[in-house]
Design a protein around this motif. Structure first.
Motif, PDB file in Angstrom:
ATOM      1  N   ASP A  67     -18.479  39.562   1.388  1.00  0.00           N
ATOM      2  CA  ASP A  67     -19.838  39.202   0.971  1.00  0.00           C
ATOM      3  C   ASP A  67     -19.816  38.365  -0.306  1.00  0.00           C
ATOM      4  OD1 ASP A  67     -20.764  40.641   3.158  1.00  0.00           O
ATOM      5  OD2 ASP A  67     -21.371  42.387   1.966  1.00  0.00           O
ATOM      6  N   LYS A  68     -18.960  38.731  -1.243  1.00  0.00           N
ATOM      7  CA  LYS A  68     -18.814  37.995  -2.500  1.00  0.00           C
ATOM      8  C   LYS A  68     -18.322  36.574  -2.224  1.00  0.00           C
ATOM      9  CE  LYS A  68     -15.729  38.066  -6.492  1.00  0.00           C
ATOM     10  NZ  LYS A  68     -14.698  38.861  -7.173  1.00  0.00           N
ATOM     11  N   ARG A  69     -17.326  36.435  -1.357  1.00  0.00           N
ATOM     12  CA  ARG A  69     -16.770  35.112  -1.045  1.00  0.00           C
ATOM     13  C   ARG A  69     -17.794  34.243  -0.312  1.00  0.00           C
ATOM     14  NH1 ARG A  69     -13.676  33.359  -4.351  1.00  0.00           N
ATOM     15  NH2 ARG A  69     -13.607  31.612  -2.889  1.00  0.00           N
ATOM     16  N   ILE A  70     -18.614  34.847   0.518  1.00  0.00           N
ATOM     17  CA  ILE A  70     -19.654  34.085   1.216  1.00  0.00           C
ATOM     18  C   ILE A  70     -20.656  33.523   0.213  1.00  0.00           C
ATOM     19  CG2 ILE A  70     -21.632  34.310   2.789  1.00  0.00           C
ATOM     20  CD1 ILE A  70     -19.809  36.175   4.491  1.00  0.00           C
ATOM     21  N   LEU A  71     -21.004  34.306  -0.794  1.00  0.00           N
ATOM     22  CA  LEU A  71     -21.919  33.813  -1.831  1.00  0.00           C
ATOM     23  C   LEU A  71     -21.285  32.701  -2.661  1.00  0.00           C
ATOM     24  CD1 LEU A  71     -23.528  37.140  -3.101  1.00  0.00           C
ATOM     25  CD2 LEU A  71     -24.635  35.324  -1.785  1.00  0.00           C
ATOM     26  N   ILE A  72     -19.994  32.765  -2.876  1.00  0.00           N
ATOM     27  CA  ILE A  72     -19.305  31.770  -3.717  1.00  0.00           C
ATOM     28  C   ILE A  72     -19.140  30.432  -2.997  1.00  0.00           C
ATOM     29  CG2 ILE A  72     -17.070  31.204  -4.798  1.00  0.00           C
ATOM     30  CD1 ILE A  72     -16.871  34.222  -5.518  1.00  0.00           C
ATOM     31  N   ASP A  73     -18.579  30.456  -1.794  1.00  0.00           N
ATOM     32  CA  ASP A  73     -18.276  29.187  -1.124  1.00  0.00           C
ATOM     33  C   ASP A  73     -18.521  29.214   0.383  1.00  0.00           C
ATOM     34  OD1 ASP A  73     -16.167  30.697  -0.155  1.00  0.00           O
ATOM     35  OD2 ASP A  73     -14.611  29.596  -1.219  1.00  0.00           O
ATOM     36  N   GLY A  74     -19.329  30.148   0.830  1.00  0.00           N
ATOM     37  CA  GLY A  74     -19.620  30.231   2.252  1.00  0.00           C
ATOM     38  C   GLY A  74     -18.560  30.960   3.048  1.00  0.00           C
ATOM     39  N   GLY A  75     -17.567  31.521   2.367  1.00  0.00           N
ATOM     40  CA  GLY A  75     -16.517  32.268   3.040  1.00  0.00           C
ATOM     41  C   GLY A  75     -15.336  31.430   3.475  1.00  0.00           C
ATOM     42  N   LEU A  76     -15.100  30.323   2.787  1.00  0.00           N
ATOM     43  CA  LEU A  76     -13.943  29.491   3.118  1.00  0.00           C
ATOM     44  C   LEU A  76     -12.642  30.182   2.743  1.00  0.00           C
ATOM     45  CD1 LEU A  76     -15.004  25.910   1.967  1.00  0.00           C
ATOM     46  CD2 LEU A  76     -14.707  26.736   4.307  1.00  0.00           C
ATOM     47  N   CYS A  77     -11.583  29.794   3.438  1.00  0.00           N
ATOM     48  CA  CYS A  77     -10.245  30.280   3.125  1.00  0.00           C
ATOM     49  C   CYS A  77      -9.922  29.914   1.678  1.00  0.00           C
ATOM     50  CB  CYS A  77      -9.232  29.638   4.066  1.00  0.00           C
ATOM     51  SG  CYS A  77      -7.516  29.998   3.680  1.00  0.00           S
ATOM     52  N   GLU A  78      -9.458  30.878   0.915  1.00  0.00           N
ATOM     53  CA  GLU A  78      -9.129  30.635  -0.493  1.00  0.00           C
ATOM     54  C   GLU A  78      -7.825  29.876  -0.673  1.00  0.00           C
ATOM     55  OE1 GLU A  78     -10.086  33.818  -3.424  1.00  0.00           O
ATOM     56  OE2 GLU A  78     -10.526  34.974  -1.602  1.00  0.00           O
ATOM     57  N   GLU A  79      -7.058  29.706   0.378  1.00  0.00           N
ATOM     58  CA  GLU A  79      -5.798  28.957   0.293  1.00  0.00           C
ATOM     59  C   GLU A  79      -6.015  27.485   0.634  1.00  0.00           C
ATOM     60  OE1 GLU A  79      -2.432  29.887  -0.470  1.00  0.00           O
ATOM     61  OE2 GLU A  79      -3.434  31.635  -1.326  1.00  0.00           O
ATOM     62  N   CYS A  80      -6.494  27.201   1.840  1.00  0.00           N
ATOM     63  CA  CYS A  80      -6.616  25.807   2.291  1.00  0.00           C
ATOM     64  C   CYS A  80      -7.997  25.205   2.020  1.00  0.00           C
ATOM     65  CB  CYS A  80      -6.281  25.693   3.779  1.00  0.00           C
ATOM     66  SG  CYS A  80      -7.497  26.461   4.891  1.00  0.00           S
ATOM     67  N   HIS A  81      -9.003  26.027   1.851  1.00  0.00           N
ATOM     68  CA  HIS A  81     -10.385  25.580   1.630  1.00  0.00           C
ATOM     69  C   HIS A  81     -10.908  24.697   2.763  1.00  0.00           C
ATOM     70  CE1 HIS A  81      -9.961  27.211  -2.395  1.00  0.00           C
ATOM     71  NE2 HIS A  81      -8.841  26.528  -2.500  1.00  0.00           N
ATOM     72  N   GLU A  82     -10.320  24.849   3.967  1.00  0.00           N
ATOM     73  CA  GLU A  82     -10.722  24.034   5.106  1.00  0.00           C
ATOM     74  C   GLU A  82     -11.333  24.849   6.240  1.00  0.00           C
ATOM     75  OE1 GLU A  82      -7.217  21.983   6.328  1.00  0.00           O
ATOM     76  OE2 GLU A  82      -7.075  20.838   4.462  1.00  0.00           O
ATOM     77  N   ARG A  83     -10.814  26.031   6.467  1.00  0.00           N
ATOM     78  CA  ARG A  83     -11.267  26.876   7.570  1.00  0.00           C
ATOM     79  C   ARG A  83     -11.982  28.106   7.011  1.00  0.00           C
ATOM     80  NH1 ARG A  83      -6.469  24.651   8.789  1.00  0.00           N
ATOM     81  NH2 ARG A  83      -5.298  26.243   7.698  1.00  0.00           N
ATOM     82  N   ALA A  84     -12.709  28.766   7.887  1.00  0.00           N
ATOM     83  CA  ALA A  84     -13.406  29.989   7.484  1.00  0.00           C
ATOM     84  C   ALA A  84     -12.396  31.106   7.235  1.00  0.00           C
ATOM     85  CB  ALA A  84     -14.382  30.414   8.573  1.00  0.00           C
ATOM     86  N   GLY A  85     -12.667  31.929   6.241  1.00  0.00           N
ATOM     87  CA  GLY A  85     -11.840  33.094   5.991  1.00  0.00           C
ATOM     88  C   GLY A  85     -11.904  34.034   7.177  1.00  0.00           C
ATOM     89  N   TYR A  86     -10.821  34.772   7.379  1.00  0.00           N
ATOM     90  CA  TYR A  86     -10.717  35.652   8.535  1.00  0.00           C
ATOM     91  C   TYR A  86     -10.128  37.005   8.162  1.00  0.00           C
ATOM     92  CZ  TYR A  86      -9.090  37.245  13.142  1.00  0.00           C
ATOM     93  OH  TYR A  86      -8.856  37.967  14.264  1.00  0.00           O
ATOM     94  N   ILE A  87      -9.212  37.014   7.190  1.00  0.00           N
ATOM     95  CA  ILE A  87      -8.486  38.221   6.811  1.00  0.00           C
ATOM     96  C   ILE A  87      -8.571  38.403   5.301  1.00  0.00           C
ATOM     97  CG2 ILE A  87      -6.190  39.291   6.679  1.00  0.00           C
ATOM     98  CD1 ILE A  87      -5.473  37.653   9.211  1.00  0.00           C
ATOM     99  N   VAL A  88      -8.855  39.630   4.866  1.00  0.00           N
ATOM    100  CA  VAL A  88      -8.787  39.938   3.440  1.00  0.00           C
ATOM    101  C   VAL A  88      -7.345  40.359   3.165  1.00  0.00           C
ATOM    102  CG1 VAL A  88      -9.630  41.394   1.570  1.00  0.00           C
ATOM    103  CG2 VAL A  88     -11.218  40.574   3.315  1.00  0.00           C
ATOM    104  N   HIS A  89      -6.677  39.550   2.360  1.00  0.00           N
ATOM    105  CA  HIS A  89      -5.246  39.689   2.091  1.00  0.00           C
ATOM    106  C   HIS A  89      -5.019  40.274   0.696  1.00  0.00           C
ATOM    107  CE1 HIS A  89      -1.031  38.526   1.762  1.00  0.00           C
ATOM    108  NE2 HIS A  89      -1.318  37.880   0.655  1.00  0.00           N
ATOM    109  N   HIS A  90      -4.065  41.185   0.581  1.00  0.00           N
ATOM    110  CA  HIS A  90      -3.660  41.714  -0.725  1.00  0.00           C
ATOM    111  C   HIS A  90      -2.637  40.766  -1.335  1.00  0.00           C
ATOM    112  CE1 HIS A  90      -5.315  45.501   0.893  1.00  0.00           C
ATOM    113  NE2 HIS A  90      -5.541  45.779  -0.368  1.00  0.00           N
ATOM    114  N   ARG A  91      -2.933  40.233  -2.513  1.00  0.00           N
ATOM    115  CA  ARG A  91      -1.995  39.334  -3.207  1.00  0.00           C
ATOM    116  C   ARG A  91      -0.700  40.077  -3.540  1.00  0.00           C
ATOM    117  NH1 ARG A  91      -5.106  34.805  -5.292  1.00  0.00           N
ATOM    118  NH2 ARG A  91      -7.310  35.247  -5.021  1.00  0.00           N
ATOM    119  N   THR A  92      -0.830  41.290  -4.055  1.00  0.00           N
ATOM    120  CA  THR A  92       0.318  42.167  -4.250  1.00  0.00           C
ATOM    121  C   THR A  92       0.410  43.008  -2.993  1.00  0.00           C
ATOM    122  OG1 THR A  92      -0.009  42.278  -6.638  1.00  0.00           O
ATOM    123  CG2 THR A  92       1.309  44.030  -5.644  1.00  0.00           C
TER     124      THR A  92
END
Length: 108
Positions: free
Chosen positions: A23-48
């Motif tokens: 929900d937070k990511r959708i408010l920020i950028d519509g839910g785009l992938c935080e890596e490529c910024h091209e496709r919609a996000g799909y998975i919440v990934h743990h950095r660690t």
């Protein structure tokens, strides 16, 4: 999914955390992938990455600072995260018409 993480990923705490991060990511950028910024996000990934030693630590497992919303393609590029539904079975040995062993044809 690793066996030690099975119950965590089905827990109410993770589901609530995951949804609030999406929900937070959708408010920020519509839910785009935080890596490529091209496709919609799909998975919440743990950095660690979660391990048996840190999965019960909410600063690691439930902390938005340790999460990123990524598309499947980017997630599959992270080390150890590619999931293949039907892994290719390698033949140990094949034989030619005369019965002589030859390299397997499915190693490529």
């Amino acid at each position: 999914m690793k066996d030690f993480a099975y119950s965590f990923y089905r827990s109410a705490a993770w589901k609530k955390c995951r949804q609030s991060y999406i929900d937070k990511r959708i408010l920020i950028d519509g839910g785009l992938c935080e890596e490529c910024h091209e496709r919609a996000g799909y998975i919440v990934h743990h950095r660690t990455l979660l391990t048996p030693a840190n999965i019960r630590d909410p600063e690691v497992s439930l902390n938005h600072a340790n999460l990123e919303f990524v598309c499947k393609k980017c997630h599959d590029n992270f080390e150890g995260h590619f999931y293949q539904k039907s892994p290719k079975k390698l033949t140990k040995c094949e034989f030619d018409a005369s019965g002589m062993p030859m390299p397997p044809s499915n190693l490529e």
